[in-house]
Design a protein around this motif. Structure first.
Motif, PDB file in Angstrom:
ATOM      1  N   PHE A   7       0.836  -1.200   0.000  1.00  0.00           N
ATOM      2  CA  PHE A   7       0.000   0.000   0.000  1.00  0.00           C
ATOM      3  C   PHE A   7       0.869   1.247   0.000  1.00  0.00           C
ATOM      4  CE2 PHE A   7      -2.264   3.391   2.196  1.00  0.00           C
ATOM      5  CZ  PHE A   7      -3.337   3.532   1.341  1.00  0.00           C
ATOM      6  N   ASP A   8       1.932   1.251   0.793  1.00  0.00           N
ATOM      7  CA  ASP A   8       2.833   2.399   0.831  1.00  0.00           C
ATOM      8  C   ASP A   8       3.433   2.673  -0.544  1.00  0.00           C
ATOM      9  OD1 ASP A   8       2.355   2.714   3.495  1.00  0.00           O
ATOM     10  OD2 ASP A   8       4.226   1.802   4.144  1.00  0.00           O
ATOM     11  N   VAL A   9       3.852   1.615  -1.207  1.00  0.00           N
ATOM     12  CA  VAL A   9       4.453   1.758  -2.537  1.00  0.00           C
ATOM     13  C   VAL A   9       3.441   2.342  -3.506  1.00  0.00           C
ATOM     14  CG1 VAL A   9       5.374   0.493  -4.522  1.00  0.00           C
ATOM     15  CG2 VAL A   9       6.130  -0.087  -2.222  1.00  0.00           C
ATOM     16  N   ILE A  10       2.248   1.797  -3.508  1.00  0.00           N
ATOM     17  CA  ILE A  10       1.210   2.272  -4.427  1.00  0.00           C
ATOM     18  C   ILE A  10       0.900   3.747  -4.172  1.00  0.00           C
ATOM     19  CG2 ILE A  10      -1.237   2.029  -5.004  1.00  0.00           C
ATOM     20  CD1 ILE A  10      -0.840  -1.017  -4.453  1.00  0.00           C
ATOM     21  N   GLN A  11       0.816   4.121  -2.909  1.00  0.00           N
ATOM     22  CA  GLN A  11       0.518   5.505  -2.552  1.00  0.00           C
ATOM     23  C   GLN A  11       1.627   6.451  -3.022  1.00  0.00           C
ATOM     24  OE1 GLN A  11       0.158   6.206   1.679  1.00  0.00           O
ATOM     25  NE2 GLN A  11      -1.784   7.237   1.317  1.00  0.00           N
ATOM     26  N   LYS A  12       2.866   6.066  -2.795  1.00  0.00           N
ATOM     27  CA  LYS A  12       3.998   6.915  -3.168  1.00  0.00           C
ATOM     28  C   LYS A  12       4.152   7.049  -4.679  1.00  0.00           C
ATOM     29  CE  LYS A  12       6.512   6.239   1.081  1.00  0.00           C
ATOM     30  NZ  LYS A  12       7.529   5.517   1.802  1.00  0.00           N
ATOM     31  N   LEU A  13       3.822   5.988  -5.392  1.00  0.00           N
ATOM     32  CA  LEU A  13       3.960   6.024  -6.842  1.00  0.00           C
ATOM     33  C   LEU A  13       2.728   6.623  -7.516  1.00  0.00           C
ATOM     34  CD1 LEU A  13       5.612   2.556  -7.493  1.00  0.00           C
ATOM     35  CD2 LEU A  13       6.702   4.807  -7.440  1.00  0.00           C
ATOM     36  N   GLY A  14       1.727   6.920  -6.716  1.00  0.00           N
ATOM     37  CA  GLY A  14       0.478   7.426  -7.270  1.00  0.00           C
ATOM     38  C   GLY A  14       0.603   8.757  -7.984  1.00  0.00           C
ATOM     39  N   VAL A  15       1.657   9.513  -7.735  1.00  0.00           N
ATOM     40  CA  VAL A  15       1.821  10.806  -8.408  1.00  0.00           C
ATOM     41  C   VAL A  15       2.360  10.643  -9.823  1.00  0.00           C
ATOM     42  CG1 VAL A  15       2.103  12.166  -6.304  1.00  0.00           C
ATOM     43  CG2 VAL A  15       4.102  11.124  -7.370  1.00  0.00           C
ATOM     44  N   ASP A  16       2.945   9.497 -10.123  1.00  0.00           N
ATOM     45  CA  ASP A  16       3.450   9.266 -11.476  1.00  0.00           C
ATOM     46  C   ASP A  16       2.301   8.905 -12.411  1.00  0.00           C
ATOM     47  OD1 ASP A  16       6.083   9.654 -10.660  1.00  0.00           O
ATOM     48  OD2 ASP A  16       6.298   7.547 -10.086  1.00  0.00           O
ATOM     49  N   LYS A  17       2.505   9.177 -13.671  1.00  0.00           N
ATOM     50  CA  LYS A  17       1.500   8.825 -14.669  1.00  0.00           C
ATOM     51  C   LYS A  17       2.097   7.738 -15.562  1.00  0.00           C
ATOM     52  CE  LYS A  17      -1.018  10.854 -18.509  1.00  0.00           C
ATOM     53  NZ  LYS A  17      -1.075  12.016 -19.395  1.00  0.00           N
ATOM     54  N   PHE A  63       3.067  -5.953 -15.621  1.00  0.00           N
ATOM     55  CA  PHE A  63       3.966  -4.907 -16.136  1.00  0.00           C
ATOM     56  C   PHE A  63       3.350  -3.513 -16.066  1.00  0.00           C
ATOM     57  CE2 PHE A  63       2.096  -3.665 -20.201  1.00  0.00           C
ATOM     58  CZ  PHE A  63       1.169  -4.689 -20.418  1.00  0.00           C
ATOM     59  N   ALA A  64       2.075  -3.410 -15.725  1.00  0.00           N
ATOM     60  CA  ALA A  64       1.340  -2.151 -15.857  1.00  0.00           C
ATOM     61  C   ALA A  64       1.906  -0.980 -15.045  1.00  0.00           C
ATOM     62  CB  ALA A  64      -0.126  -2.373 -15.510  1.00  0.00           C
ATOM     63  N   GLY A  65       2.592  -1.227 -13.955  1.00  0.00           N
ATOM     64  CA  GLY A  65       3.103  -0.115 -13.161  1.00  0.00           C
ATOM     65  C   GLY A  65       4.608   0.054 -13.265  1.00  0.00           C
ATOM     66  N   CYS A  66       5.189  -0.466 -14.303  1.00  0.00           N
ATOM     67  CA  CYS A  66       6.653  -0.486 -14.431  1.00  0.00           C
ATOM     68  C   CYS A  66       7.250   0.925 -14.494  1.00  0.00           C
ATOM     69  CB  CYS A  66       7.047  -1.263 -15.679  1.00  0.00           C
ATOM     70  SG  CYS A  66       8.828  -1.368 -15.910  1.00  0.00           S
ATOM     71  N   GLY A  92       4.417   4.254 -21.372  1.00  0.00           N
ATOM     72  CA  GLY A  92       5.399   4.155 -20.301  1.00  0.00           C
ATOM     73  C   GLY A  92       5.164   5.178 -19.204  1.00  0.00           C
ATOM     74  N   VAL A  93       6.187   5.328 -18.368  1.00  0.00           N
ATOM     75  CA  VAL A  93       6.057   6.154 -17.171  1.00  0.00           C
ATOM     76  C   VAL A  93       6.405   7.619 -17.444  1.00  0.00           C
ATOM     77  CG1 VAL A  93       8.426   5.706 -16.379  1.00  0.00           C
ATOM     78  CG2 VAL A  93       6.628   6.279 -14.705  1.00  0.00           C
ATOM     79  N   GLU A  94       5.667   8.490 -16.788  1.00  0.00           N
ATOM     80  CA  GLU A  94       5.966   9.920 -16.783  1.00  0.00           C
ATOM     81  C   GLU A  94       6.109  10.297 -15.313  1.00  0.00           C
ATOM     82  OE1 GLU A  94       3.365  13.890 -17.474  1.00  0.00           O
ATOM     83  OE2 GLU A  94       3.282  12.418 -19.098  1.00  0.00           O
ATOM     84  N   PHE A  95       7.328  10.603 -14.912  1.00  0.00           N
ATOM     85  CA  PHE A  95       7.586  10.895 -13.506  1.00  0.00           C
ATOM     86  C   PHE A  95       7.116  12.297 -13.149  1.00  0.00           C
ATOM     87  CE2 PHE A  95      10.718   7.588 -14.473  1.00  0.00           C
ATOM     88  CZ  PHE A  95      10.417   6.684 -13.464  1.00  0.00           C
ATOM     89  N   ARG A  96       6.484  12.392 -11.997  1.00  0.00           N
ATOM     90  CA  ARG A  96       6.017  13.678 -11.488  1.00  0.00           C
ATOM     91  C   ARG A  96       6.524  13.826 -10.064  1.00  0.00           C
ATOM     92  NH1 ARG A  96      -0.288  13.455 -13.456  1.00  0.00           N
ATOM     93  NH2 ARG A  96       0.124  13.753 -15.654  1.00  0.00           N
ATOM     94  N   TYR A  97       6.883  15.004  -9.724  1.00  0.00           N
ATOM     95  CA  TYR A  97       7.474  15.219  -8.404  1.00  0.00           C
ATOM     96  C   TYR A  97       6.620  16.129  -7.533  1.00  0.00           C
ATOM     97  CZ  TYR A  97      11.380  13.066 -10.698  1.00  0.00           C
ATOM     98  OH  TYR A  97      12.165  12.185 -11.391  1.00  0.00           O
ATOM     99  N   GLY A  98       5.322  16.012  -7.637  1.00  0.00           N
ATOM    100  CA  GLY A  98       4.406  16.704  -6.737  1.00  0.00           C
ATOM    101  C   GLY A  98       4.100  18.089  -7.067  1.00  0.00           C
TER     102      GLY A  98
END
Ligand code: SF4
Length: 98
Positions: A7-17, A63-66, A92-98
């Motif tokens: 749950f912690d991982v999912i929450q922290k990665l939730g800002v990424d698209k 692979f969906a959250g890679c 793919g991933v688009e990193f966001r930093y809040g």
């Protein structure tokens, strides 16, 4: 991995698209691979917690959250991970930093 940690991982990665290409996976794994040491290694190392073990001791992977870090390829590129590529363009991933 415990549910709390996941749950912690999912929450922290939730800002990424992440744009998932449902028609094509960029990581192909050997679903029949059975090797406890290798499996535990990649379960612990994947920062997105995408690897898990099923009730038969085989690898379970989504692979969906890679995050495209390549850690699984480096650690298990000759065992569990059969093929690793970056996602196709526009996926793919688009990193966001809040
Ligand atoms: S590339 Fe990184 S985030 Fe993606 S599945 Fe492998 S270890 Fe996990």
């Amino acid at each position: 991995m415990s549910k709390v940690k996941k749950f912690d991982v999912i929450q922290k990665l939730g800002v990424d698209k992440i744009a998932v290409n449902e028609g094509s996976t960029h990581i192909v794994i050997d679903k029949d691979y059975v090797g406890e040491q290798e499996l535990q290694k990649v379960i612990k190392a994947c920062p997105a917690a995408l690897y898990d073990e099923d009730e038969f001791g085989s690898v379970r992977f989504d692979f969906a959250g890679c995050l495209e870090c390549g850690t699984c390829r480096v650690l298990c590129g000759k065992t569990i991970v059969k093929q690793w590529n970056y996602p196709e363009s526009s996926f793919g991933v688009e990193f966001r930093y809040g």
